[in-house]
Design a protein around this motif. Structure first.
Motif, PDB file in Angstrom:
ATOM      1  N   HIS A 116       0.817  -1.226   0.000  1.00 35.16           N
ATOM      2  CA  HIS A 116       0.000   0.000   0.000  1.00 35.16           C
ATOM      3  C   HIS A 116       0.852   1.279   0.000  1.00 35.16           C
ATOM      4  O   HIS A 116       0.473   2.284  -0.614  1.00 35.16           O
ATOM      5  CB  HIS A 116      -0.917  -0.034   1.235  1.00 35.16           C
ATOM      6  N   HIS A 120       0.958   4.538  -2.512  1.00 31.61           N
ATOM      7  CA  HIS A 120       0.887   5.963  -2.157  1.00 31.61           C
ATOM      8  C   HIS A 120       2.028   6.729  -2.821  1.00 31.61           C
ATOM      9  O   HIS A 120       1.827   7.795  -3.394  1.00 31.61           O
ATOM     10  CB  HIS A 120       0.939   6.146  -0.635  1.00 31.61           C
ATOM     11  N   ASP A 319      -6.715   7.148  -0.273  1.00 27.44           N
ATOM     12  CA  ASP A 319      -6.711   5.803  -0.865  1.00 27.44           C
ATOM     13  C   ASP A 319      -7.513   5.753  -2.174  1.00 27.44           C
ATOM     14  O   ASP A 319      -8.619   6.282  -2.257  1.00 27.44           O
ATOM     15  CB  ASP A 319      -7.290   4.797   0.141  1.00 27.44           C
TER      16      ASP A 319
HETATM   17 MG   LIG Z   1      -3.635   4.820   2.613  1.00 30.54          MG
END
Ligand SMILES: [Mg+2]
Ligand SMILES: Nc1ncnc2c1ncn2[C@@H]1O[C@H](COP(=O)(O)OP(=O)(O)OP(=O)(O)O)[C@@H](O)[C@H]1O
Length: 353
Positions: A116, A120, A319
């Motif tokens: 993740h 980003h 996100d």
């Molecule tokens: Mg995040």
């Protein structure tokens, strides 16, 4: 190459389809409205909401990308599937990874499990091409890290928070001030009308490149208690009733200013240690903060061999799945092999590597 990417690590259910580095569709369903009532994410509720949203979100991504054949999702147009597998909430990750595994097996597509925080960082590559070596400041709800990268696949964590993440600190301070969830955007909005110098708050004295944010949160709590003249035993959730709108704005501005200074002082220190830094890349939800963006420009514009600064487009700061797709695309270009869909592991916590 067309990549279908899925993201479900916290409280956004997202699907994006990319053709190489270009975005064909980008669908994000946020659970913010559900969690506003509770003031934070409830993991079990988040997982159930992902379950309801994930298939409609995928359908919408095919539709928005004009990838339908006889009214059905045209899987022959998809070459690979990418999915977030770590770090995040266990139940939330499970929904995305099980969906991706099932679709990869069903439609015989290679599957790429993506970290993740790499996603980003790579959100910046949706709109730019930062050069290496670079420093990435990852500032999100769960992480605060400085990562040095010398290529698309070479990550070294050179600084990290010892306790709370900076986004978490924005959320907790917003709660003390009675500002709505999520705290980051609420603080940013209130701070626009506040005086950032009104309440002096401490900057932690940590010698290396690590951060600490739990003391700042407590410092705000104590300063508010002092301002409204109540003892330190006074319940924090009742403080908001004693604050005037002007005091709330001033606390928001003072906190935001201190949080930005802490981040940028460490980043500056990192840049001095690594003078070959060509780019500085901001990533994660807190990188949407406009005060941080302008203070960062001021901090680095005067430095010798000024690195170029990059911020993600606002729609890619929090996100989303577009960032998962672009991260997977760069990994594939670097020779990354697909993950076996039958043995894909989900890890609630794991470091970028
Ligand atoms: Mg995040
Ligand atoms: N304008 C803003 N200013 C400051 N903070 C913000 C802003 N917008 C969002 N945030 C903060 O960003 C965080 C959410 O970011 P993000 O979605 O990247 O984190 P996460 O996915 O929950 O955590 P992680 O990425 O570490 O798993 C929240 O803490 C939110 O308050």
């Amino acid at each position: 190459m067309r990549i279908l990417a899925l993201e479900s690590s916290c409280d956004e259910t997202a699907c994006a389809i990319l053709e190489n580095a270009s975005l064909l569709s980008n669908v994000v369903v946020s659970q913010i409205d559900i969690f506003k009532a509770y003031g934070g994410v409830i993991p079990e509720v988040a997982a159930r909401s992902h379950l309801e949203a994930i298939l409609p979100v995928i359908d919408q991504a095919f539709q928005d990308g004009n990838l339908l054949k006889n009214g059905q999702n045209d899987w022959s147009k998809i070459d690979a599937i990418a999915v977030t597998h770590t770090p995040g909430l266990l139940g939330s990750l499970l929904v995305g990874t099980l969906t991706a595994r099932t679709l990869a097996i069903l439609h015989k597509k290679p599957l790429y499990a993506v970290h993740h925080l790499k996603s980003h960082i790579f959100s910046n590559w949706l709109t730019a091409s930062p050069s290496y070596p670079l420093l990435a400041l990852v500032i999100s709800g769960g992480h605060t890290q400085i990562i040095r990268m010398t290529s698309d696949t070479d990550f070294e964590i050179i600084g990290t928070t010892l306790d709370d993440a900076v986004g978490e600190c924005f959320d907790k301070v917003a709660k003390i001030l009675g500002l709505p969830y999520p705290g980051g955007p609420s603080i940013a909005k209130a701070a626009k009308s506040g005086n950032p110098e009104k309440y002096p708050l401490p900057i932690p004295k940590i010698k290396d490149l690590n951060f600490s944010f739990s003391g700042l949160k407590t410092a705000v709590l104590r300063a508010v208690q002092k301002e409204v003249d109540v003892p330190i035993s006074f319940p924090s959730h009742e403080l908001k009733n004693l604050l005037t709108p002007e005091q709330i704005n001033d606390f928001a501005a003072s906190f935001q200013n201190t949080a930005c200074k802490i981040l940028l002082q460490k980043l500056k220190k990192a840049q001095k240690i690594y003078p070959d830094t060509a780019s500085i890349v901001f990533a994660g939800g807190v990188s949407a903060n406009s005060a941080l963006r302008s203070l960062a420009q001021k901090t680095f514009e005067k430095s010798p061999n000024s690195p170029k600064l990059y911020f993600p487009d606002l729609k890619f700061a929090g996100d989303n799945a577009a960032m998962v797709g672009i991260a997977a695309y760069h990994e594939i270009l670097s020779g990354r092999q697909p993950t076996d869909p039958y043995s894909l592991n989900i890890l609630p916590r794991s470091e970028i590597s």
